[in-house]
Design an enzyme around this catalytic site. Structure first.
Site, mmCIF file in Angstrom:
data_model
loop_
_atom_site.group_PDB
_atom_site.id
_atom_site.type_symbol
_atom_site.label_atom_id
_atom_site.label_comp_id
_atom_site.label_asym_id
_atom_site.label_seq_id
_atom_site.Cartn_x
_atom_site.Cartn_y
_atom_site.Cartn_z
ATOM 1 N N ARG A 51 77.084 31.832 56.524
ATOM 2 C CA ARG A 51 78.081 30.782 56.774
ATOM 3 C C ARG A 51 79.091 31.212 57.831
ATOM 4 O O ARG A 51 79.760 30.369 58.423
ATOM 5 C CB ARG A 51 78.765 30.400 55.462
ATOM 6 C CG ARG A 51 77.849 29.545 54.617
ATOM 7 C CD ARG A 51 78.357 29.350 53.232
ATOM 8 N NE ARG A 51 78.370 30.614 52.489
ATOM 9 C CZ ARG A 51 78.543 30.704 51.183
ATOM 10 N NH1 ARG A 51 78.750 29.616 50.467
ATOM 11 N NH2 ARG A 51 78.532 31.865 50.588
ATOM 12 N N GLU A 222 68.349 57.672 38.775
ATOM 13 C CA GLU A 222 69.477 57.520 39.690
ATOM 14 C C GLU A 222 70.671 58.271 39.112
ATOM 15 O O GLU A 222 70.799 58.369 37.885
ATOM 16 C CB GLU A 222 69.862 56.050 39.826
ATOM 17 C CG GLU A 222 68.784 55.164 40.418
ATOM 18 C CD GLU A 222 69.240 53.710 40.436
ATOM 19 O OE1 GLU A 222 69.681 53.254 41.485
ATOM 20 O OE2 GLU A 222 69.179 53.058 39.377
ATOM 21 N N ASP A 240 64.838 45.310 36.201
ATOM 22 C CA ASP A 240 65.257 45.691 37.551
ATOM 23 C C ASP A 240 64.325 46.723 38.176
ATOM 24 O O ASP A 240 64.117 46.713 39.391
ATOM 25 C CB ASP A 240 66.688 46.251 37.476
ATOM 26 C CG ASP A 240 67.301 46.436 38.856
ATOM 27 O OD1 ASP A 240 67.147 45.520 39.686
ATOM 28 O OD2 ASP A 240 67.934 47.480 39.109
ATOM 29 N N HIS A 245 58.940 48.238 40.543
ATOM 30 C CA HIS A 245 58.666 49.532 41.179
ATOM 31 C C HIS A 245 57.771 50.444 40.329
ATOM 32 O O HIS A 245 56.781 50.977 40.810
ATOM 33 C CB HIS A 245 59.970 50.280 41.462
ATOM 34 C CG HIS A 245 60.965 49.489 42.245
ATOM 35 N ND1 HIS A 245 60.616 48.704 43.327
ATOM 36 C CD2 HIS A 245 62.300 49.349 42.123
ATOM 37 C CE1 HIS A 245 61.700 48.137 43.825
ATOM 38 N NE2 HIS A 245 62.730 48.497 43.108
ATOM 39 N N LYS A 334 70.003 54.879 35.077
ATOM 40 C CA LYS A 334 71.183 55.124 35.903
ATOM 41 C C LYS A 334 71.995 56.254 35.282
ATOM 42 O O LYS A 334 71.880 56.528 34.088
ATOM 43 C CB LYS A 334 72.051 53.867 35.958
ATOM 44 C CG LYS A 334 71.436 52.741 36.773
ATOM 45 C CD LYS A 334 72.449 51.634 36.986
ATOM 46 C CE LYS A 334 71.861 50.501 37.797
ATOM 47 N NZ LYS A 334 71.488 50.892 39.173
HETATM 48 P P1 NAP Z 1 75.000 39.922 49.632
HETATM 49 O O1 NAP Z 1 75.622 41.155 50.194
HETATM 50 O O2 NAP Z 1 75.717 39.165 48.582
HETATM 51 O O3 NAP Z 1 74.733 38.942 50.868
HETATM 52 C C1 NAP Z 1 74.377 37.599 50.719
HETATM 53 C C2 NAP Z 1 74.255 36.961 52.097
HETATM 54 O O4 NAP Z 1 73.902 35.590 51.926
HETATM 55 C C3 NAP Z 1 75.523 36.983 52.918
HETATM 56 O O5 NAP Z 1 75.201 37.165 54.274
HETATM 57 C C4 NAP Z 1 76.088 35.568 52.695
HETATM 58 O O6 NAP Z 1 76.925 35.219 53.769
HETATM 59 C C5 NAP Z 1 74.790 34.769 52.692
HETATM 60 N N1 NAP Z 1 74.923 33.468 52.028
HETATM 61 C C6 NAP Z 1 75.323 33.230 50.747
HETATM 62 N N2 NAP Z 1 75.346 31.903 50.509
HETATM 63 C C7 NAP Z 1 74.938 31.282 51.653
HETATM 64 C C8 NAP Z 1 74.760 29.929 52.033
HETATM 65 N N3 NAP Z 1 74.974 28.919 51.172
HETATM 66 N N4 NAP Z 1 74.319 29.668 53.282
HETATM 67 C C9 NAP Z 1 74.082 30.674 54.160
HETATM 68 N N5 NAP Z 1 74.236 31.978 53.852
HETATM 69 C C10 NAP Z 1 74.660 32.282 52.620
HETATM 70 O O7 NAP Z 1 73.541 40.212 49.073
HETATM 71 P P2 NAP Z 1 72.587 41.478 49.368
HETATM 72 O O8 NAP Z 1 73.009 42.606 48.515
HETATM 73 O O9 NAP Z 1 72.474 41.683 50.835
HETATM 74 O O10 NAP Z 1 71.209 40.963 48.757
HETATM 75 C C11 NAP Z 1 70.415 39.953 49.341
HETATM 76 C C12 NAP Z 1 69.152 39.739 48.534
HETATM 77 O O11 NAP Z 1 68.388 40.932 48.503
HETATM 78 C C13 NAP Z 1 69.405 39.396 47.067
HETATM 79 O O12 NAP Z 1 68.373 38.555 46.614
HETATM 80 C C14 NAP Z 1 69.321 40.740 46.377
HETATM 81 O O13 NAP Z 1 68.992 40.616 45.017
HETATM 82 C C15 NAP Z 1 68.208 41.374 47.167
HETATM 83 N N6 NAP Z 1 68.235 42.834 47.166
HETATM 84 C C16 NAP Z 1 69.310 43.519 47.649
HETATM 85 C C17 NAP Z 1 69.279 44.907 47.683
HETATM 86 C C18 NAP Z 1 70.436 45.704 48.261
HETATM 87 O O14 NAP Z 1 70.279 46.904 48.414
HETATM 88 N N7 NAP Z 1 71.548 45.097 48.587
HETATM 89 C C19 NAP Z 1 68.172 45.600 47.195
HETATM 90 C C20 NAP Z 1 67.077 44.873 46.699
HETATM 91 C C21 NAP Z 1 67.130 43.493 46.695
HETATM 92 P P3 NAP Z 1 78.071 34.083 53.631
HETATM 93 O O15 NAP Z 1 78.653 34.205 52.258
HETATM 94 O O16 NAP Z 1 79.033 34.393 54.736
HETATM 95 O O17 NAP Z 1 77.372 32.799 53.859
#
Ligand code: NAP
Length: 485
Positions: A51, A222, A240, A245, A334
């Site tokens: 966004r 972890e 999880d 995994h 964890k």
């Molecule tokens: P995050 O940090 O919460 O990021 C979410 C992203 O989505 C942000 O860029 C947010 O930007 C965007 N977003 C949210 N609502 C939106 C909307 N309505 N329109 C457009 N953009 C939108 O999440 P994350 O940790 O990166 O994780 C992302 C996905 O990967 C999740 O499904 C998570 O479960 C999975 N995952 C993450 C990790 C990890 O290491 N982080 C590991 C395994 C899996 P805005 O709010 O500015 O729009």
């Protein structure tokens, strides 16, 4: 020895959730490393979608703000990135839009233009609630056609039914052959080496069965706790980590040789392993599984009644001709003593020891240890004579197959995401999960979750986990490899 790099076809990669944690820490650095390796073609484009870009001034064009965001992410997370290559940053673009806003999609379509001969891939690095919204909008706007690929991350559901619903929302716009479900463990070098070790060496496969293998231990430990991961409360270690995994590692260890090194042949064999797992349900959950919660978790989670397990251990049986009689012990948690992920294949002891019982380790005999992290390595534990005069004593030493030494320091270990992203562009689904695997995994996991009652026992942070996990093995006359070993 220098790693070979085969450039991929020109592509447009659209990353939804481009300002999120995963993109900053993993995806942008992975793309950048492939760029530096010459694998990403100079005409490739990466379009970030969110966004807005956090902290960007209103007058700054969104693409410039995103490039600045990316540069900072790369400076922090890309290995050896002192001066970020401006040519890479120039390949980045940004579309500021709310994916729930139907009117915003036509401008994304216009920005992308005709795919032509370019590969088009959509990476959904957003909460799973948005998968259906984005998948549906891509299809409605004609962006899902022509072999476009869609990439999704865990969590893919929290039980079998919800995983089915997530899948239905993706399948509404995309064929199974277009869907890339990432389990980043499968992108690790050691995991692929597991297949090569087994199927390209004449030495191991004849031993690879219950006849020679006593048991297998798969551990993903972890040291970190909750660390602000809000989704974890109510999810827990089984959903999880084990459902994806650890089960994937079990499959690759236990599967039959596929006829070809080809995506569907491999995924068929993995699914058969999951379907051969002895069900664990009802009263059996008390004897075949163990749970734990680290002391202090409830405060971390802000829920003093929490029953979420931060540790899970299971005794899995693969009921087929190859493995009958060889248990697979899985554990993950964890706040444990050490961060380590490994598959340890423990061989049976010699039928008769002519040297008596004098050994230094009570985890005796041969074991093949495949370590995924912290440093990927493969070692084979052998028994040798302890050097020195006097009596003849035996000791265990590791035969080290650490890649850096054998192949030379120039062979860098790519991050799992580097390989997986390039595989998406190449159209190679071998290292991605097919829906029937996922469905089978949830079918095995759901009854375990249903069988668990009450709160899990507590364990000390920094320990080896709850005593219940030790009992799981000691009942069989075995013990876990110590995490600190
Ligand atoms: P995050 O940090 O919460 O990021 C979410 C992203 O989505 C942000 O860029 C947010 O930007 C965007 N977003 C949210 N609502 C939106 C909307 N309505 N329109 C457009 N953009 C939108 O999440 P994350 O940790 O990166 O994780 C992302 C996905 O990967 C999740 O499904 C998570 O479960 C999975 N995952 C993450 C990790 C990890 O290491 N982080 C590991 C395994 C899996 P805005 O709010 O500015 O729009």
């Amino acid at each position: 020895m220098v790693a070979r790099t085969i450039p991929v076809a020109p592509f447009d990669l659209v990353v939804f959730g481009a300002t999120g944690d995963l993109v900053r820490r993993r995806l942008l650095p992975a793309l950048y490393m492939r760029w530096r390796a010459g694998q990403m073609p100079p005409t490739a484009r990466v379009v970030g979608v969110a966004r807005g870009v956090p902290g960007a001034a209103a007058e700054t064009p969104a693409a410039d703000a995103f490039r600045d965001f990316a540069r900072r992410a790369l400076e922090e997370f890309a290995p050896a990135a002192d001066e970020i290559d401006a040519d890479f940053l120039a390949r980045l673009d940004f579309a500021a839009m709310d994916v729930r806003d139907a009117a915003a999609w036509s401008s994304l379509g216009a920005r992308l233009g005709e795919a032509g001969s370019r590969v088009r891939a959509f990476y959904l690095s957003v909460a799973p609630e948005l998968f259906g919204v984005i998948g549906g909008a891509l299809a409605a706007n004609g962006l899902a056609d022509g072999g476009a690929r869609i990439v999704v991350e865990k969590p893919l559901g929290h039980d079998r039914a919800s995983a089915g619903a997530v899948n239905d929302s993706l399948r509404a716009g995309f064929e199974e052959s277009q869907i890339y479900r990432i389990d980043h463990y499968l992108g690790k070098e050691t995991v692929q080496n597991l297949m090569v070790l087994r199927f390209a060496n004449a030495l191991l496969e004849p031993l690879w069965s219950a006849r020679s293998i006593d048991h297998v231990q798969i551990s993903v430990a972890e040291t970190v706790g909750l660390e602000g991961r809000d989704y974890y409360e109510g999810t827990g270690a089984l959903r999880d980590m084990v459902q994806n995994h650890l089960l994937q590692l079990l499959c690759l260890t236990a599967m039959e040789p596929p006829a070809r090194f080809e995506a569907d042949a491999i995924r068929d064999e993995k699914r058969k392993v999951i379907q051969a797992l002895a069900p664990i349900a009802g009263a059996a959950t008390a004897t075949e599984t163990a749970r734990g919660q680290y002391a202090g978790y409830r405060e971390d989670a802000g829920n003093l009644e929490s029953r979420t397990e931060t540790f899970a251990a299971l005794r899995a049986e693969v009921r087929n001709a190859r493995w009958s009689g060889t248990p697979f012990y899985l554990r993950t948690g964890k706040r444990l003593a050490r961060r380590v992920s490994e598959v340890a294949v423990v061989f049976r002891d010699v039928p008769h020891s002519i040297f008596g019982e004098e050994r230094h380790s009570d985890l005796r005999g041969n074991a093949l240890i495949m370590r995924l992290q912290p440093d990927e390595a493969i070692t084979l534990r052998m028994t040798i004579k302890e050097p020195g005069p006097g009596g003849l004593r035996l000791t265990e030493v590791p035969l080290d197959m650490t890649f850096a030494e054998a192949l030379g320091p120039e062979v860098a270990m790519p991050d799992a995401y580097e390989r997986l992203l390039m595989d998406v562009i190449r159209g190679n689904q071998t290292l991605f999960m097919r829906y029937d695997e996922l469905d089978a995994a949830w079918s095995w996991i759901d009854p375990i979750l249903a069988g668990w009652e009450g709160a899990p026992p507590l364990y000390e942070p920094g320990s080896e986990g709850p005593g219940e996990a030790d009992a799981l093995l000691s009942r069989d006359g075995r013990r876990w490899r110590r995490l600190t070993e």
